[in-house]
Write an enzyme that holds these catalytic residues in place. Sequence first.
Site, PDB file in Angstrom:
ATOM      1  N   ILE A 205       0.855  -1.170   0.041  1.00 30.27           N
ATOM      2  CA  ILE A 205      -0.038  -0.225   0.098  1.00 30.27           C
ATOM      3  C   ILE A 205       0.873   0.978  -0.101  1.00 30.27           C
ATOM      4  O   ILE A 205       1.923   1.122   0.934  1.00 30.27           O
ATOM      5  CB  ILE A 205      -0.758  -0.078   1.282  1.00 30.27           C
ATOM      6  CG1 ILE A 205      -1.608  -1.188   1.489  1.00 30.27           C
ATOM      7  CG2 ILE A 205      -1.605   1.237   1.330  1.00 30.27           C
ATOM      8  CD1 ILE A 205      -1.805  -1.377   2.922  1.00 30.27           C
ATOM      9  N   HIS A 206       0.853   2.033  -1.018  1.00 34.31           N
ATOM     10  CA  HIS A 206       1.498   3.302  -0.935  1.00 34.31           C
ATOM     11  C   HIS A 206       0.989   4.646  -1.621  1.00 34.31           C
ATOM     12  O   HIS A 206       1.311   5.583  -1.707  1.00 34.31           O
ATOM     13  CB  HIS A 206       2.903   3.101  -1.480  1.00 34.31           C
ATOM     14  CG  HIS A 206       3.036   3.019  -2.855  1.00 34.31           C
ATOM     15  ND1 HIS A 206       2.846   2.130  -3.659  1.00 34.31           N
ATOM     16  CD2 HIS A 206       3.263   4.218  -3.737  1.00 34.31           C
ATOM     17  CE1 HIS A 206       2.795   2.290  -4.900  1.00 34.31           C
ATOM     18  NE2 HIS A 206       3.212   3.705  -5.140  1.00 34.31           N
ATOM     19  N   ARG A 207      -0.463   4.185  -2.508  1.00 37.77           N
ATOM     20  CA  ARG A 207      -0.597   5.466  -3.077  1.00 37.77           C
ATOM     21  C   ARG A 207      -1.266   6.476  -2.338  1.00 37.77           C
ATOM     22  O   ARG A 207      -1.939   6.176  -1.259  1.00 37.77           O
ATOM     23  CB  ARG A 207      -2.051   4.779  -3.935  1.00 37.77           C
ATOM     24  CG  ARG A 207      -1.911   4.098  -4.931  1.00 37.77           C
ATOM     25  CD  ARG A 207      -1.415   4.850  -6.521  1.00 37.77           C
ATOM     26  NE  ARG A 207      -0.551   4.041  -7.044  1.00 37.77           N
ATOM     27  CZ  ARG A 207       0.381   4.236  -7.955  1.00 37.77           C
ATOM     28  NH1 ARG A 207       0.609   5.405  -8.191  1.00 37.77           N
ATOM     29  NH2 ARG A 207       0.814   3.250  -8.462  1.00 37.77           N
ATOM     30  N   ARG A 238       6.138   5.836   3.418  1.00 37.42           N
ATOM     31  CA  ARG A 238       4.955   6.753   3.711  1.00 37.42           C
ATOM     32  C   ARG A 238       3.873   6.192   4.544  1.00 37.42           C
ATOM     33  O   ARG A 238       3.165   6.682   5.259  1.00 37.42           O
ATOM     34  CB  ARG A 238       4.489   6.980   2.165  1.00 37.42           C
ATOM     35  CG  ARG A 238       3.152   7.932   2.292  1.00 37.42           C
ATOM     36  CD  ARG A 238       2.722   7.443   0.999  1.00 37.42           C
ATOM     37  NE  ARG A 238       2.948   8.088  -0.099  1.00 37.42           N
ATOM     38  CZ  ARG A 238       2.266   9.561  -0.483  1.00 37.42           C
ATOM     39  NH1 ARG A 238       1.854  10.270   0.400  1.00 37.42           N
ATOM     40  NH2 ARG A 238       2.762   9.957  -1.486  1.00 37.42           N
ATOM     41  N   ASP A 278      -1.909  -1.538  -4.156  1.00 35.03           N
ATOM     42  CA  ASP A 278      -2.469  -0.386  -4.952  1.00 35.03           C
ATOM     43  C   ASP A 278      -1.342   0.037  -5.823  1.00 35.03           C
ATOM     44  O   ASP A 278      -1.358   1.095  -6.482  1.00 35.03           O
ATOM     45  CB  ASP A 278      -2.968   0.861  -3.893  1.00 35.03           C
ATOM     46  CG  ASP A 278      -2.057   1.213  -2.870  1.00 35.03           C
ATOM     47  OD1 ASP A 278      -0.836   0.882  -3.104  1.00 35.03           O
ATOM     48  OD2 ASP A 278      -2.326   2.259  -2.269  1.00 35.03           O
TER      49      ASP A 278
END
Length: 358
Positions: A205-207, A238, A278
Site C-alpha cells: 500500500i503506498h498510493r 510513507r 495499490d
Amino acid sequence: MPKLVTIVGARPQFIKAAVVSRAMSGHPDIKEALVHTGQHYDVNMSDIFFEEMSISKPAYHLGVGGGTHGAMTGRQLEKIEEVLIAEKPDWVLVYGDTNSTLAGALAAAKLHIPVAHVEAGLRSFNRRMPEEINRVVTDHVATLLFAPTEISRSNLLAEGISESKIEVVGDVMYDAAIFYKDRAVEPGWFKDLPTARGDYVLCTIHRAENTDNKQHMQAIFSGLAASGLPVILPLHPRTRSRIAAMEINPASNIFLTDPVGYLEMIWLEMNCRSIATDSGGVQKEAYFHGKSCVTMREETEWVELVDLGCNKLTGPNAGKIAQAILDDAAVPESARGIYGSGSSGEKILDSIYGFKHP
Ligand code: UD1
Ligand code: UDP
C-alpha cells in the site's frame, strides 16, 4: 554514438532502468549517464536495487527527496537542467509517472533535447492522481513514446499524439520478471512467520489516495483482517508513518516488514497465494507470476488485467477487499503473454538507434 541521460528517482524506476541499461551492454557505442534525483533515499528504497540488480552508480545524485509536489518537482527540474546543459545528451530517457519523470521530461523538452518515455500512454483517467498529471504532461512533450500495450497506444492516439512517435514495445517490467525470477531470494525472516509457501497474501500500500485518507486506510486494514488469511505487508515508509499518525493497529493476521529488495519481493510474489495492492508494478508482477490480484483502488491503468479476470478492483472497501481475496483464482497459462516477449529493453534501444530526426 548516441549519448543518453537516464533520469530515475523512485523504486520502480530503478527496476525499469536496470532492464534498459542491461540491454545497452549489447551496444557498446551507446554512452549513458544515470541521474538519480534522490526522490527515494532510504537504503531499502534505493541502494538495495543498485546492488542487487548491478546498476551502475549514478553519475549524478541530486539529493532532492521529500516536500510538496511543487517543491520537489521544481528543485529536481532546476538541478536536472544543470546536468543536461553540462552533458549535452542526444536523448533523455524517462520512466513511468513520478515527479522525477515529469521534472526530467520538462527540463529536456525546454532545452530542445528529445525525450524518450518508457511506459507511455498509461491512463487512469483520474486527474486527481499526481501520477496522471505527470504521465499526461510527459507524453505530450516526448519525442518517442514507448507504449507497453495496444491499449496504451490507443490512449495516446486519442489525445492527438502522432502515430509516428509511438512504438508498442511490451513492458520492461516483464523483461525484469523473466531475467530475475531464477535469482529470487527467500527473505531471512520468512521461516519465522506462522505461514508457509502458497498460504499467504502479499500486500503493498503506498498510493496517496489511500495513505492520505484515514477512512480508506481503516477500510483496507479491516478488509485484510476480515480475509482471515496471513498477510505479509512490506511497508513503504510513507505508509508506515501514516498508520502511526492515524493510530491504526493492524490485526494479528497482518505481518508488517520493512520494504524488501526486488529479489526478495519476487520470491514473495512467486510463493504467495495471491496479491492485494495499490501499486502499478505489483499488479503486473502478480500476473507475470500467475497470481490473482486484488487492486485496492477505484480504477487501474492496467485495464487488460481486469478484462482477463485476474485483477479485481475493490476500491478501499473492506467487504469487497475481504471477499475478493477469498475468491482468488490462479491466472491460466492461456491468459499469459500480453506484455510482450521479454525483449522490451532491446526494442527500445533499437528504436532510439533507428530514429530519424525530422
Ligand atoms: C512515488 C511516486 C509514485 C510511485 C512511488 C513508487 C510521485 C508523485 N509518486 O510515490 O507514483 O508509485 O513513488 O514507490 O512521484 N519516503 C521516505 N523514504 C524514502 C522515500 C520516501 O521516508 O526513501 C517518505 C517521505 O516522507 C516522502 C514520502 O515517503 O515524503 C512520499 O514519497 P514520494 O516519493 O513523494 O511519494 P511515493 O509515495 O513514494
Ligand atoms: N517492490 C520491492 N520491494 C517492496 C515493494 C515493491 O522491490 O517492498 C518492487 C515491486 O516488486 C515492483 C516495484 O517495486 O517491481 C513497484 O514499485 P512501487 O509499488 O513502489 O511503485 P508503482 O509500481 O506503484 O509505481
